[in-house]
Design an enzyme around this catalytic site. Structure first.
Site, PDB file in Angstrom:
ATOM      1  N   LYS A 100      26.889   4.171 -11.381  1.00  0.00           N
ATOM      2  CA  LYS A 100      27.012   5.687 -11.478  1.00  0.00           C
ATOM      3  C   LYS A 100      29.209   6.245 -11.970  1.00  0.00           C
ATOM      4  O   LYS A 100      28.993   7.610 -11.529  1.00  0.00           O
ATOM      5  CB  LYS A 100      26.621   6.119 -10.568  1.00  0.00           C
ATOM      6  CG  LYS A 100      25.715   6.361 -10.010  1.00  0.00           C
ATOM      7  CD  LYS A 100      24.079   7.097 -10.677  1.00  0.00           C
ATOM      8  CE  LYS A 100      22.836   7.116 -10.623  1.00  0.00           C
ATOM      9  NZ  LYS A 100      22.287   7.488 -11.225  1.00  0.00           N
ATOM     10  N   GLN A 134      22.460  -0.888 -10.965  1.00  0.00           N
ATOM     11  CA  GLN A 134      21.949  -0.124  -9.776  1.00  0.00           C
ATOM     12  C   GLN A 134      21.209  -0.807  -9.121  1.00  0.00           C
ATOM     13  O   GLN A 134      21.373  -1.340  -7.953  1.00  0.00           O
ATOM     14  CB  GLN A 134      21.789   1.402 -10.278  1.00  0.00           C
ATOM     15  CG  GLN A 134      21.157   2.060  -9.290  1.00  0.00           C
ATOM     16  CD  GLN A 134      20.986   3.189  -9.590  1.00  0.00           C
ATOM     17  OE1 GLN A 134      21.134   3.933 -10.933  1.00  0.00           O
ATOM     18  NE2 GLN A 134      20.372   4.219  -8.897  1.00  0.00           N
ATOM     19  N   ASP A 155      26.530  13.142  -5.695  1.00  0.00           N
ATOM     20  CA  ASP A 155      25.142  14.104  -6.481  1.00  0.00           C
ATOM     21  C   ASP A 155      23.714  13.701  -5.696  1.00  0.00           C
ATOM     22  O   ASP A 155      23.985  12.677  -4.725  1.00  0.00           O
ATOM     23  CB  ASP A 155      24.792  12.724  -7.859  1.00  0.00           C
ATOM     24  CG  ASP A 155      24.401  12.383  -8.832  1.00  0.00           C
ATOM     25  OD1 ASP A 155      23.513  13.375  -8.834  1.00  0.00           O
ATOM     26  OD2 ASP A 155      23.529  12.339  -8.972  1.00  0.00           O
ATOM     27  N   ARG A 175       8.431   0.984  -5.992  1.00  0.00           N
ATOM     28  CA  ARG A 175       8.347   0.413  -4.639  1.00  0.00           C
ATOM     29  C   ARG A 175       6.267   0.856  -4.596  1.00  0.00           C
ATOM     30  O   ARG A 175       5.825   0.530  -3.033  1.00  0.00           O
ATOM     31  CB  ARG A 175       8.700   1.624  -3.247  1.00  0.00           C
ATOM     32  CG  ARG A 175      10.154   1.160  -2.890  1.00  0.00           C
ATOM     33  CD  ARG A 175      10.898   2.093  -1.890  1.00  0.00           C
ATOM     34  NE  ARG A 175      10.706   3.787  -2.433  1.00  0.00           N
ATOM     35  CZ  ARG A 175      11.811   3.761  -3.220  1.00  0.00           C
ATOM     36  NH1 ARG A 175      12.759   3.643  -3.213  1.00  0.00           N
ATOM     37  NH2 ARG A 175      11.851   5.209  -4.082  1.00  0.00           N
ATOM     38  N   HIS A 224      10.950  13.039  -9.746  1.00  0.00           N
ATOM     39  CA  HIS A 224      11.392  12.257 -10.827  1.00  0.00           C
ATOM     40  C   HIS A 224      12.141  11.356  -9.894  1.00  0.00           C
ATOM     41  O   HIS A 224      11.803  10.265  -9.629  1.00  0.00           O
ATOM     42  CB  HIS A 224      13.597  13.242 -10.977  1.00  0.00           C
ATOM     43  CG  HIS A 224      14.321  11.889 -10.655  1.00  0.00           C
ATOM     44  ND1 HIS A 224      14.689  10.835 -11.848  1.00  0.00           N
ATOM     45  CD2 HIS A 224      15.449  11.445  -9.995  1.00  0.00           C
ATOM     46  CE1 HIS A 224      14.979   9.773 -12.116  1.00  0.00           C
ATOM     47  NE2 HIS A 224      15.801   9.957 -10.692  1.00  0.00           N
ATOM     48  N   GLU A 263      12.656   7.327 -16.915  1.00  0.00           N
ATOM     49  CA  GLU A 263      11.321   7.846 -16.071  1.00  0.00           C
ATOM     50  C   GLU A 263      10.186   7.859 -17.982  1.00  0.00           C
ATOM     51  O   GLU A 263       8.922   7.383 -17.737  1.00  0.00           O
ATOM     52  CB  GLU A 263      11.338   9.184 -16.082  1.00  0.00           C
ATOM     53  CG  GLU A 263      11.714   9.031 -14.393  1.00  0.00           C
ATOM     54  CD  GLU A 263      12.205  10.515 -14.366  1.00  0.00           C
ATOM     55  OE1 GLU A 263      11.857  10.580 -13.630  1.00  0.00           O
ATOM     56  OE2 GLU A 263      13.405  11.148 -14.102  1.00  0.00           O
ATOM     57  N   TYR A 305      22.547  -1.481  -5.345  1.00  0.00           N
ATOM     58  CA  TYR A 305      22.416  -0.093  -4.475  1.00  0.00           C
ATOM     59  C   TYR A 305      22.182  -0.412  -2.798  1.00  0.00           C
ATOM     60  O   TYR A 305      22.278   0.158  -1.932  1.00  0.00           O
ATOM     61  CB  TYR A 305      22.088   0.723  -5.756  1.00  0.00           C
ATOM     62  CG  TYR A 305      20.198   0.231  -4.768  1.00  0.00           C
ATOM     63  CD1 TYR A 305      19.433  -0.613  -5.064  1.00  0.00           C
ATOM     64  CD2 TYR A 305      19.676   1.350  -4.463  1.00  0.00           C
ATOM     65  CE1 TYR A 305      18.175  -0.303  -5.419  1.00  0.00           C
ATOM     66  CE2 TYR A 305      18.144   1.082  -3.781  1.00  0.00           C
ATOM     67  CZ  TYR A 305      17.511   0.257  -4.595  1.00  0.00           C
ATOM     68  OH  TYR A 305      16.243   0.332  -3.734  1.00  0.00           O
ATOM     69  N   ASP A 330      24.252  13.013 -15.876  1.00  0.00           N
ATOM     70  CA  ASP A 330      24.850  11.664 -14.354  1.00  0.00           C
ATOM     71  C   ASP A 330      24.634   9.913 -15.024  1.00  0.00           C
ATOM     72  O   ASP A 330      23.455   9.482 -14.948  1.00  0.00           O
ATOM     73  CB  ASP A 330      23.883  11.049 -13.229  1.00  0.00           C
ATOM     74  CG  ASP A 330      24.604  10.755 -12.767  1.00  0.00           C
ATOM     75  OD1 ASP A 330      25.267   9.624 -12.233  1.00  0.00           O
ATOM     76  OD2 ASP A 330      23.375  10.591 -11.799  1.00  0.00           O
ATOM     77  N   THR A 365      30.481  10.730 -16.205  1.00  0.00           N
ATOM     78  CA  THR A 365      29.484  11.904 -15.820  1.00  0.00           C
ATOM     79  C   THR A 365      30.010  13.275 -16.277  1.00  0.00           C
ATOM     80  O   THR A 365      31.508  13.566 -16.956  1.00  0.00           O
ATOM     81  CB  THR A 365      29.773  13.080 -14.060  1.00  0.00           C
ATOM     82  OG1 THR A 365      29.972  11.371 -13.920  1.00  0.00           O
ATOM     83  CG2 THR A 365      29.028  13.976 -13.834  1.00  0.00           C
ATOM     84  N   THR A 386      18.386  14.184 -11.228  1.00  0.00           N
ATOM     85  CA  THR A 386      17.974  14.776 -12.614  1.00  0.00           C
ATOM     86  C   THR A 386      16.311  15.380 -11.761  1.00  0.00           C
ATOM     87  O   THR A 386      15.254  15.658 -11.165  1.00  0.00           O
ATOM     88  CB  THR A 386      16.818  12.982 -12.628  1.00  0.00           C
ATOM     89  OG1 THR A 386      18.194  11.961 -12.620  1.00  0.00           O
ATOM     90  CG2 THR A 386      16.582  13.168 -14.105  1.00  0.00           C
ATOM     91  N   GLU A 427      21.279  11.112 -16.879  1.00  0.00           N
ATOM     92  CA  GLU A 427      20.131  11.779 -16.109  1.00  0.00           C
ATOM     93  C   GLU A 427      20.343  13.220 -16.580  1.00  0.00           C
ATOM     94  O   GLU A 427      21.316  13.407 -16.339  1.00  0.00           O
ATOM     95  CB  GLU A 427      20.562  11.918 -14.689  1.00  0.00           C
ATOM     96  CG  GLU A 427      20.239  10.377 -14.234  1.00  0.00           C
ATOM     97  CD  GLU A 427      19.492   9.871 -12.526  1.00  0.00           C
ATOM     98  OE1 GLU A 427      20.258  10.221 -12.023  1.00  0.00           O
ATOM     99  OE2 GLU A 427      19.466   8.759 -12.222  1.00  0.00           O
ATOM    100  N   GLU A 469      20.554  16.451 -14.880  1.00  0.00           N
ATOM    101  CA  GLU A 469      20.977  17.605 -14.022  1.00  0.00           C
ATOM    102  C   GLU A 469      21.453  18.801 -14.789  1.00  0.00           C
ATOM    103  O   GLU A 469      22.674  18.830 -15.286  1.00  0.00           O
ATOM    104  CB  GLU A 469      21.794  16.586 -13.162  1.00  0.00           C
ATOM    105  CG  GLU A 469      21.168  15.437 -12.675  1.00  0.00           C
ATOM    106  CD  GLU A 469      22.307  14.570 -11.848  1.00  0.00           C
ATOM    107  OE1 GLU A 469      22.849  15.704 -10.660  1.00  0.00           O
ATOM    108  OE2 GLU A 469      21.943  13.089 -11.386  1.00  0.00           O
ATOM    109  N   ARG A 474      21.029   0.952 -15.535  1.00  0.00           N
ATOM    110  CA  ARG A 474      20.291   0.859 -14.304  1.00  0.00           C
ATOM    111  C   ARG A 474      20.468  -0.293 -14.074  1.00  0.00           C
ATOM    112  O   ARG A 474      19.833  -0.683 -12.756  1.00  0.00           O
ATOM    113  CB  ARG A 474      19.282   0.920 -14.967  1.00  0.00           C
ATOM    114  CG  ARG A 474      18.588   2.472 -15.608  1.00  0.00           C
ATOM    115  CD  ARG A 474      18.626   3.500 -14.551  1.00  0.00           C
ATOM    116  NE  ARG A 474      18.169   4.550 -15.183  1.00  0.00           N
ATOM    117  CZ  ARG A 474      18.706   6.083 -14.201  1.00  0.00           C
ATOM    118  NH1 ARG A 474      19.129   5.975 -13.070  1.00  0.00           N
ATOM    119  NH2 ARG A 474      18.156   7.197 -14.821  1.00  0.00           N
TER     120      ARG A 474
END
Lengths: 421, 421
Positions: free
Chosen positions: B252, B239, B125, B141, B132, B362, B243, B232, B256, B348, B198, B200, B236
């Protein structure tokens, strides 16, 4: 447990990796003949495919060894795994009545080529060695923040690339990749300058789990067919540039070498040992109901092209903070389905001392402290170096070994796209 | 390009996903009959396995469709892919002489069950959508550090879990996992509270590459067999805790979902479009020799259990910063071997506007700005919500569609280990 004596004399030696107690599973060929399943015994391979074809080994209604991989025995399940070991042990034990028939199916190990012993379904690599995670964390984030906050609560892992798995003895070509160190303004595409090993054990999943259904640690342990030595070849410079925020990718995709022999879990039973004491209690679903690590002595040798080998590290699988059973249980928590032939790398097995570190990154402390080898020194792997992992559980007068897991690092392609002109 | 007219009347409609120009590849069954390969045409499925079995379709010396997956056609290579399309197009075109024979092999789509169209070898992936990555980076961040420093230099990706791939229509059970938000002192094991999608596209690799040998972007494009819609599913909260430092893992691995139809690359040719302008020049090995994205309109629908569906996002595959060909080329840079049936998720696909975001993360800005749906609002998925991805390349009076890719999120297991009492 004591050595089980075999009429195959070389299997009774205290120095062989392959006494009757072991019976590890491999795939071999002689000359141009097709590859087939075999079990190592002393200096020989017992031709399991031939035994089955001749009706000397009967485990199921369908043949299990008419293919050059062990996945079909795995699929047959733990009861058949035990029956397999019982039948082969009876054939090879001292005084066995059928010796004169079985002897015809022994092939000298010196004459065989070895192949991947199983079809790798998917490959996951963990980061479950406390000393390794602490060393790497200290180098990159400082001693205060060495272990990530999640590390003591779950076995951290990432999905690797099954297509990278090769059998011991396969040459490993130094990879190209994007590199960006402090000395570069923009990334360059070049051969890796910090190519490395990771000393690991791999657990081979022999039973599937159901999609959507997590498994307990005890169930996970029962699903494991056996273990291999595993070298997770790692390009540290590619990794440093690519790994934020989604983890290592091309840095770990060049190759993953495994030993040619899968040591079945049953052979390691006498060597079970508990994981080390917990710093923080685990959530209940990750607690081990019994000892699920193994006491397996490990070492790494480095041999330059025209030099002699230096053993650069000695450690033990018992150093791991999480067992393969805990890793496998964690792997299913989200409902992830596990399949026959899935391979789980333990994570780098480093011990507490400098000479027990399982990667060159740690041994040379990020390249800042090159370490001595016979006739020179190393920070990372140089072209034509041969790296060899060895491992064995040490019994009373015998050893349960994996055979060597080695690979020679050959120079990078001069231009990876040159054929396109 | 214009609509190719078929004697299958429903294939000539401007609203069908499956005109004669499309011919997407699926696997279907009727009642208890075995699953077999079929091609969607208007309101019907053309039974490809039956056509081959009766000698009406001849592509190779060996049968390619005696198995319920398309991997064998993929293996036959691009020349056979083209011949396949030519033969099927001739059978279905307006005025075809053999109509009376072919008609017997049309099955109403309303009567079929659809299965995974190919055996997924490995699943990767990517994270190649600029909007995204910017949105997620800004949330976690800050706007200053939204894109990681490597992002404009290579398509960032991670290895996913092939065993997670399921066909559209499969229920998706909300996963359990370790969660740790600011409100928890220690992690807990609980059902995910921030379960997400997600949006995709997935590229299906139809030709293998050689271990140790990187491929060019042009070669990579030629290796791609076709594309699917791909969801996907992402937890969250799992994750966020797991992660660092090795990337997403169990977050994840729940599932899928992919569309039941693989749209072959040939059907998308008229819709090729270039990737957006570069902010920074790419290294030469990643530069596209021609347009390798596609203009594919996409939308996401959310339908509560007893409510009506709201379209919550509309965007386009042409928003991606990197094409699947660039991703595949990057995937081989370290020498990683790619295989037939490998699946590459695009990452995404979000557009520049608020209503074109491809994830609930998002759309609700991390849960801080719940968005409206018919009869309510959402931050993340609630139990029994059905999420549906749709996509089509829009031609002159026709559309090349993938069929819907949908999944209903069913409640988490009450206790994942309850059966162990």
């Amino acid at each position: 447990m004591k050595l089980l004596k075999s009429w195959v004399e070389s299997a009774n030696s205290a120095t062989t990796d392959f006494p009757l107690n072991n019976l590890p599973c491999g795939v071999f060929s002689v000359g141009d003949e097709p590859a087939r399943c075999g079990v190592a015994i002393g200096d020989f391979v017992l031709d399991i495919s031939a035994l089955e074809a001749e009706g000397l080994l009967t485990l199921a209604d369908q043949p299990l060894f008419d293919v050059p991989f062990w996945n079909e025995l795995m699929e047959a399940g733990p009861t058949v795994w035990a029956e397999f070991r019982a039948q082969i042990t009876a054939m090879l034990t001292e005084g066995a009545s059928k010796r004169w028939i079985i002897e015809d199916h022994l092939v000298p190990r010196a004459e065989v080529s070895l192949h991947l012993p199983f079809v790798v379904a998917e490959y996951t690599d963990f980061y479950a060695g406390r000393h390794h995670a602490t060393n790497v964390g200290t180098m990159f984030r400082g001693a205060e923040n060495a272990l990530p906050p999640n590390w003591l609560h779950m076995p951290i892992g990432y999905n690797g690339r099954a297509s990278s798995v090769v059998v011991s003895g396969t040459d490993i070509r130094r990879p190209w990749g994007q590199l960006k160190g402090p000395e570069f303004e923009a990334p360059i595409f070049a051969p890796s300058r910090r190519f490395d090993i990771e000393l690991e054990l791999g657990a081979v999943v022999g039973q599937a789990s159901t999609h959507g259904q997590p498994v307990t640690v005890a169930e996970a342990d029962a699903m494991i067919f056996g273990y291999v030595l595993l070298n997770d070849w790692s390009a540290r410079d590619i990794q440093a540039w690519e790994y934020q925020p989604l983890g290592p990718f091309q840095a770990k995709a060049t190759a993953t070498s495994i030993s040619p022999w899968i040591v079945m879990k049953a052979a390691l039973e006498p060597f079970r040992t508990a994981t080390p004491p917990r710093d923080l209690p685990l959530l209940p679903h990750l607690v081990e109901p019994g000892p699920m690590l193994y006491n397996v002595a490990l070492e790494v040798g480095l041999k330059p092209n025209n030099g002699s080998e230096t053993v650069i590290s000695r450690t033990n699988y018992a150093e791991m903070y999480y067992s393969a059973a805990q890793q496998l249980a964690h792997h299913t928590t989200s409902g992830c389905a596990m399949n026959i032939g899935d391979l789980l790398g333990s994570g780098t097995i480093s011990g507490p001392t400098k000479d027990s570190r399982g990667s060159l990154l740690e041994l040379s402390w990020g390249g800042k402290e090159p370490f001595a080898i016979a006739g020179g020194s190393r920070s990372f792997i140089e072209d034509n170096d041969t790296l060899t992992l060895r491992g064995a559980a040490l019994g009373d007068g015998y050893r349960i070994g994996f055979g060597a897991c080695w690979g020679k690092v050959i120079p990078a392609l001069a231009d990876p796209y040159a054929r396109k002109t």
